[in-house]
Scaffold this active site. Structure first.
Site, PDB file in Angstrom:
ATOM      1  N   CYS A  75      40.648  35.078  40.612  1.00 55.48           N
ATOM      2  CA  CYS A  75      42.106  34.933  40.691  1.00 55.48           C
ATOM      3  C   CYS A  75      42.686  36.294  41.024  1.00 55.48           C
ATOM      4  CB  CYS A  75      42.656  34.415  39.367  1.00 55.48           C
ATOM      5  SG  CYS A  75      44.455  34.406  39.268  1.00 55.48           S
ATOM      6  N   CYS A 225      49.357  33.100  44.813  1.00 58.83           N
ATOM      7  CA  CYS A 225      47.905  33.017  44.663  1.00 58.83           C
ATOM      8  C   CYS A 225      47.301  34.169  45.453  1.00 58.83           C
ATOM      9  CB  CYS A 225      47.382  31.676  45.167  1.00 58.83           C
ATOM     10  SG  CYS A 225      45.580  31.521  45.108  1.00 58.83           S
TER      11      CYS A 225
END
Length: 286
Positions: A75, A225
């Site tokens: 992530c 993201c």
């Protein structure tokens, strides 16, 4: 059980962070804890949970859990926040250090002003382009670049990239008309992706700018993201919409990231990380 937490965000992509350097939680609870703590009505409310933990292979480790309890491998926004937390809380003392994820070990460098981290640069590593390593069903070692992809009775065109987690990138003329809510969940769970997939819609603004929206695997629509922004720049480069080794500004719903896919094949990401709150979460073991 009372669990100390820090809630942080990277461009609105927010997670609840738990420091396991001085606090232990039984691993069998991680799945349920992530679901409870992420619940916007009965928990803290977040896109998921990130555990910051000791490791012998890097300076600090992190594990990512989506709000449905599933575990992710990497992530980008979480890496930046983990880097900020690690530096500001004395887990690391150097401004350049390494973070281990389920996907790989990455290099992080923090920019500090008055002992506070205001920007973090992460070497996100090399993109994975072979179909079977995304993974995506089909001819194993072929790149998936602008490939016809029929979904909901219509033909879209997909470029697939893994940045430690899988991304399906689709280019659109107008980001505001991108079918994120309708096609996002459908593509995420499509049987052609054995591990499901993150879905990005990208509008090319100029050779140095991209507009970006994302449906994240296990979390749905999020404000940002980091790995997706990296995948978007790689996909845009493969489709000759931007140039390699040039910094690209990616405009996400929560703000901007600077991404560069360099000649050494590594993708670098620079952006902010912010603390929202700290406190205690009262976990009810079921």
């Amino acid at each position: 059980m009372q669990i100390p937490f820090t809630k942080m965000h990277g461009l609105g992509n927010n997670y609840v962070y738990i420091d396991l350097f001085d606090y232990a939680i039984d691993e069998k609870l991680y799945h349920d804890l992530a679901i409870q703590i992420s619940d916007v009505y009965t928990g803290i409310g977040s896109d998921g949970m990130i555990l910051i933990h000791p490791t012998t292979d890097a300076d600090v480790g992190m594990r990512i859990f989506n709000k449905d309890g599933s575990e992710g491998k990497s992530c980008g926004n979480g890496l930046r926040c983990t880097a900020k937390y690690a530096y500001e809380n004395g887990i690391v003392t150097n401004k350049k250090f390494h973070i281990q994820t389920k996907a790989n070990i990455v290099e992080a460098e923090v920019s500090v002003d008055n002992n506070k981290v205001n920007q973090v640069t992460i070497d996100m590593g090399e993109p994975i382009l072979a179909r079977n390593e995304i993974p995506m069903m089909g001819n194993n070692d072929v790149k998936v670049v602008n490939e016809p992809f029929v979904v909901a009775g219509e033909t879209q065109y997909i470029t697939a990239v893994s940045m430690g987690n899988p991304h399906g990138v689709f280019f659109v003329d107008d980001i505001e008309k991108a079918p994120l809510e309708t096609l996002g969940p459908t593509i995420e769970k499509d049987m052609r992706f054995p591990e499901s997939i993150n879905v990005e819609f990208i509008e090319v603004v100029s050779p140095t700018e991209l507009n970006f929206r994302v449906w994240e695997r296990g979390s749905g629509i999020t404000q940002a993201c980091g790995t997706g922004a990296c995948a978007a720049v790689v996909a845009a480069t493969l489709n000759e919409k931007v140039t390699k080794s040039h910094p690209i500004v990616v405009h996400l719903a929560g703000g901007d990231l600077n991404i560069e896919w360099k000649e050494d094949n590594h993708v670098w990401m620079t952006g902010p990380a912010e603390v929202i709150a700290t406190g205690l979460f009262y976990y009810k073991e079921e």
